[in-house]
Design a protein around this motif. Sequence first.
Motif, PDB file in Angstrom:
ATOM      1  N   SER A 144       0.829  -1.209   0.000  1.00  0.00           N
ATOM      2  CA  SER A 144       0.000   0.000   0.000  1.00  0.00           C
ATOM      3  C   SER A 144       0.859   1.252   0.000  1.00  0.00           C
ATOM      4  CB  SER A 144      -0.942  -0.011   1.213  1.00  0.00           C
ATOM      5  OG  SER A 144      -0.191   0.094   2.427  1.00  0.00           O
ATOM      6  N   ARG A 145       2.062   1.127   0.520  1.00  0.00           N
ATOM      7  CA  ARG A 145       2.970   2.273   0.548  1.00  0.00           C
ATOM      8  C   ARG A 145       3.700   2.481  -0.790  1.00  0.00           C
ATOM      9  NH1 ARG A 145       5.766   1.014   6.453  1.00  0.00           N
ATOM     10  NH2 ARG A 145       3.857   1.320   7.711  1.00  0.00           N
ATOM     11  N   ALA A 146       3.569   1.451  -1.693  1.00  0.00           N
ATOM     12  CA  ALA A 146       4.240   1.553  -3.008  1.00  0.00           C
ATOM     13  C   ALA A 146       3.248   2.057  -4.048  1.00  0.00           C
ATOM     14  CB  ALA A 146       4.783   0.186  -3.419  1.00  0.00           C
ATOM     15  N   ARG A 147       3.712   2.928  -4.939  1.00  0.00           N
ATOM     16  CA  ARG A 147       2.857   3.432  -6.021  1.00  0.00           C
ATOM     17  C   ARG A 147       2.873   2.425  -7.175  1.00  0.00           C
ATOM     18  NH1 ARG A 147       5.095   9.175  -7.457  1.00  0.00           N
ATOM     19  NH2 ARG A 147       3.375   9.009  -8.954  1.00  0.00           N
ATOM     20  N   GLY A 148       1.702   2.235  -7.783  1.00  0.00           N
ATOM     21  CA  GLY A 148       1.641   1.415  -8.992  1.00  0.00           C
ATOM     22  C   GLY A 148       1.386  -0.043  -8.748  1.00  0.00           C
ATOM     23  N   CYS A 149       0.947  -0.447  -7.567  1.00  0.00           N
ATOM     24  CA  CYS A 149       0.621  -1.842  -7.303  1.00  0.00           C
ATOM     25  C   CYS A 149      -0.806  -1.941  -6.771  1.00  0.00           C
ATOM     26  CB  CYS A 149       1.580  -2.447  -6.269  1.00  0.00           C
ATOM     27  SG  CYS A 149       3.253  -2.682  -6.869  1.00  0.00           S
ATOM     28  N   ALA A 150      -1.586  -2.869  -7.324  1.00  0.00           N
ATOM     29  CA  ALA A 150      -2.959  -3.114  -6.870  1.00  0.00           C
ATOM     30  C   ALA A 150      -3.029  -4.544  -6.377  1.00  0.00           C
ATOM     31  CB  ALA A 150      -3.956  -2.875  -7.998  1.00  0.00           C
ATOM     32  N   LEU A 151      -3.434  -4.754  -5.114  1.00  0.00           N
ATOM     33  CA  LEU A 151      -3.349  -6.071  -4.492  1.00  0.00           C
ATOM     34  C   LEU A 151      -4.731  -6.672  -4.291  1.00  0.00           C
ATOM     35  CD1 LEU A 151      -1.558  -8.217  -3.063  1.00  0.00           C
ATOM     36  CD2 LEU A 151      -2.016  -6.980  -0.921  1.00  0.00           C
ATOM     37  N   ALA A 194       9.759 -19.843 -11.840  1.00  0.00           N
ATOM     38  CA  ALA A 194       9.356 -18.734 -10.978  1.00  0.00           C
ATOM     39  C   ALA A 194      10.304 -17.560 -11.187  1.00  0.00           C
ATOM     40  CB  ALA A 194       9.356 -19.168  -9.519  1.00  0.00           C
ATOM     41  N   GLN A 195       9.782 -16.338 -11.069  1.00  0.00           N
ATOM     42  CA  GLN A 195      10.605 -15.163 -11.308  1.00  0.00           C
ATOM     43  C   GLN A 195      11.546 -14.865 -10.123  1.00  0.00           C
ATOM     44  OE1 GLN A 195      10.979 -13.179 -14.021  1.00  0.00           O
ATOM     45  NE2 GLN A 195       9.815 -14.802 -15.051  1.00  0.00           N
ATOM     46  N   ASP A 196      11.106 -15.204  -8.926  1.00  0.00           N
ATOM     47  CA  ASP A 196      11.936 -14.863  -7.757  1.00  0.00           C
ATOM     48  C   ASP A 196      11.372 -15.609  -6.531  1.00  0.00           C
ATOM     49  OD1 ASP A 196      13.862 -13.712  -6.207  1.00  0.00           O
ATOM     50  OD2 ASP A 196      13.273 -11.629  -6.644  1.00  0.00           O
ATOM     51  N   TYR A 197      12.129 -15.574  -5.440  1.00  0.00           N
ATOM     52  CA  TYR A 197      11.565 -16.031  -4.156  1.00  0.00           C
ATOM     53  C   TYR A 197      12.024 -15.051  -3.080  1.00  0.00           C
ATOM     54  CZ  TYR A 197      15.922 -18.059  -2.317  1.00  0.00           C
ATOM     55  OH  TYR A 197      17.193 -18.229  -1.820  1.00  0.00           O
ATOM     56  N   LEU A 198      11.122 -14.818  -2.126  1.00  0.00           N
ATOM     57  CA  LEU A 198      11.389 -13.876  -1.044  1.00  0.00           C
ATOM     58  C   LEU A 198      11.158 -14.576   0.305  1.00  0.00           C
ATOM     59  CD1 LEU A 198       9.503 -10.708  -2.382  1.00  0.00           C
ATOM     60  CD2 LEU A 198      11.957 -11.183  -2.520  1.00  0.00           C
ATOM     61  N   VAL A 199      12.053 -14.329   1.243  1.00  0.00           N
ATOM     62  CA  VAL A 199      11.872 -14.809   2.615  1.00  0.00           C
ATOM     63  C   VAL A 199      10.989 -13.797   3.335  1.00  0.00           C
ATOM     64  CG1 VAL A 199      13.016 -15.437   4.780  1.00  0.00           C
ATOM     65  CG2 VAL A 199      14.125 -15.931   2.568  1.00  0.00           C
ATOM     66  N   LYS A 200       9.934 -14.268   3.941  1.00  0.00           N
ATOM     67  CA  LYS A 200       8.904 -13.379   4.487  1.00  0.00           C
ATOM     68  C   LYS A 200       9.467 -12.378   5.478  1.00  0.00           C
ATOM     69  CE  LYS A 200       5.065 -16.653   3.999  1.00  0.00           C
ATOM     70  NZ  LYS A 200       4.003 -17.417   4.718  1.00  0.00           N
ATOM     71  N   LEU A 246      12.014  -3.542  -0.873  1.00  0.00           N
ATOM     72  CA  LEU A 246      12.287  -4.817  -1.549  1.00  0.00           C
ATOM     73  C   LEU A 246      11.049  -5.387  -2.235  1.00  0.00           C
ATOM     74  CD1 LEU A 246      14.112  -7.217  -2.212  1.00  0.00           C
ATOM     75  CD2 LEU A 246      13.537  -8.175   0.046  1.00  0.00           C
ATOM     76  N   LEU A 247       9.949  -5.416  -1.543  1.00  0.00           N
ATOM     77  CA  LEU A 247       8.778  -6.095  -2.091  1.00  0.00           C
ATOM     78  C   LEU A 247       8.226  -5.412  -3.359  1.00  0.00           C
ATOM     79  CD1 LEU A 247       6.745  -8.368  -1.901  1.00  0.00           C
ATOM     80  CD2 LEU A 247       5.379  -6.955  -0.335  1.00  0.00           C
ATOM     81  N   PRO A 248       7.943  -4.090  -3.353  1.00  0.00           N
ATOM     82  CA  PRO A 248       7.427  -3.474  -4.594  1.00  0.00           C
ATOM     83  C   PRO A 248       8.392  -3.618  -5.781  1.00  0.00           C
ATOM     84  CG  PRO A 248       7.079  -2.023  -2.722  1.00  0.00           C
ATOM     85  CD  PRO A 248       7.982  -3.128  -2.232  1.00  0.00           C
ATOM     86  N   ARG A 249       9.713  -3.469  -5.475  1.00  0.00           N
ATOM     87  CA  ARG A 249      10.682  -3.611  -6.566  1.00  0.00           C
ATOM     88  C   ARG A 249      10.696  -5.018  -7.124  1.00  0.00           C
ATOM     89  NH1 ARG A 249      16.723  -2.266  -5.061  1.00  0.00           N
ATOM     90  NH2 ARG A 249      16.433  -4.236  -3.942  1.00  0.00           N
TER      91      ARG A 249
END
Length: 697
Positions: A27-34, A102-108, A115-118
């Motif tokens: 929600s803090r990142a511009r350009g993402c709809a969840l 898969a494009q990537d993996y992230l540790v929660k 990191l997440l929006p990018r």
Amino acid sequence: MAEQRTVSVLLIEDDPGDARLIRLLLSRARGCALEHVQRLAEGLERLAAGGIDVVLLDFSLPDSRGIESFRALRDAHPEVAVIVLTSLDDDDVALLAVTEGAQDYLVKRDVDTRLLPRAVRYAAERHRAELALRKSEERYALAVRGANDGLWDWDLERDNLFLSPRWKAMLGYEDGEVSDGLESWLGLVEDGDRDTLRSALATHFDGDAANFELEHRMRHKDGHQVWVLTRGVAVRDGKGRVVRMVGSQSDITARKLAEQQLVYDAFHDALTGLANRALLLDRMAVAMAAGRRGSGNPFALLFLDLDRFKTVNDSLGHVVGDRLLVAIARQLERLVRPGDTVARLGGDEFAVLVHNVRDAAAAVHVAERVQASLVAPFAIQGQEVFVNMSIGIALSGEAAPDPESMLRDADLAMYRAKDAGRGRYEVFDLELHRAALRLLKLETELRRAVAAGDFVMHYQPIIALDGGKIVGFEALVRWQHAERGLIPPARFIAVAEETGLIAPLGWFVLDQACAQAATWQRKFPAEPPLFMSVNVSGKLFKQATAVDQVLGILGRSQLPPESLRLEVTENVVLEHGETVMQRLLELRALGVQLSIDDFGTGYSSLSYLQRFRYDSLKIDRSFVSGIEGAGDSRTIVETILNLASHLGIGVVAEGVETAEQLSRLRQMGCALGQGFWFAQALDVPAAEELMASSPSW
């Protein structure tokens, strides 16, 4: 700056805490709809509706776990980018997912606001790029597979040439049967084309040609030739050196064979396979050019024309006629030497180009061999067909400056051979050429005269021999020439026949003669009325409207049909057939009189007297001139008169020039006569003056 595209994200996560964290960070990142769902099944259902760019996938879901969750998602929707969300103990499984797409993996626990929006945006962009690349590669692969071309790729820096399987299959080889490499390529090029290929490549490498393109021959595995079109373009480095070259190879054998067939057809006769006029003239031009350079030998051209070929077609049909022409073509080919040319010019006309002919005697020897070869009959479909030829001969080095002129000279000589009696040969000379020029000038002037109407009518009286009175006239046309005065018909009628001018001229004569006869019948009444005799060409009556035209002329002039005599020679029937005679007989049924002119000079007189009904015949002047003696002419005239009497046919003796001839004809009982003894052909005033004097002979 371009507006940033909104990335649609679907989170599949059953842990409420993790879900709140992800929602907060994005929600803090511009350009993402969840959007958020808790189970894999719900996620697949949402993805089916479309509009999702990136999926954040938890590996621990109530209805699916681990790598199987990713695989199910990937298989169902490969168009969506996937980022795997893992805990610390999921690293190995997460890496496996990345290797599988898969494009990537992230540790929660490590995700944060940056990191997440990018990661989401990069995953979406990379996935779109990968999809575009995959589609491009698929299109290229399909194009290569579907194309008929063989592809090649030459790495000049490593001296390695790749040849595609289709390239090899084009020449009959399996992929493994031809090794990659320049020598493999060049080794399959036909020997005669290999240097040409190298030269074309060098020209392209030097920059003298923007593209490389060459049609050349290659050897198929089974040994036959394959025509190919090879294209390519060089890739250069920063210094302009060629480092790579890529191209294609197309099989153009069918087109080349079609082109070769078209060239063959353009220079050969379709029926006989002989050279045609174009090829003959080309070979004559080559021989003439060699002669002018002093490197050639003299040659002769024979122009051959079958005599009476039309009779074969008319009697046996065109199929037999065509087979006869083919048989003659093969016969002529057997007679000539290698290097000589036999050609068919069209119809029943052939030509033979004979090299190394020193003089007319050598050319005549060839003509005699040709005529001797035609003595035996040809067997065509169970029929024996006898033929002979009229041959004209022209020699190189004479007056003809070019092939067309030499062919014309041989043609003129052939026509002189026909005129001399057919089945002969004649050698062209300059006098024949001068005669042809005079004939051409006469034809040109005659065309102008017909168009301008520069003709006048003369009339020779026909006399009843028992009473010496004028009973009719023969209409005779004269050409009123501006320079040469009155020209008699013997000087121009034959030319009019050959050129087709006889038709308009013939209708003019018939119209004038009928009008004049009607005028004289009114001015000089007699019983029976004066008749008008007109010699007509068979070409008038080949016209479908001939009968209507004659009836129209009679109607306009008001001349009774019984007062018109149409004179035809035996050749009219022989050359123009029964259609012409049927039209003449139709006119006879309407009252018009039919007469045979020059009776006895042909060879079919008696047969045609039997087949057709004539009203009268004319004894040719050649017989009348000889009746003063006791020779054959007198016997022939007596026989004709007896024959006519038995058949009920009237007789006119033409060419009466002496008192003795007149006396003999009267003794024999000839009814009518004409000739200079009575009067020559007269113009209208002179003829009227003669009739007004009431002469009697």
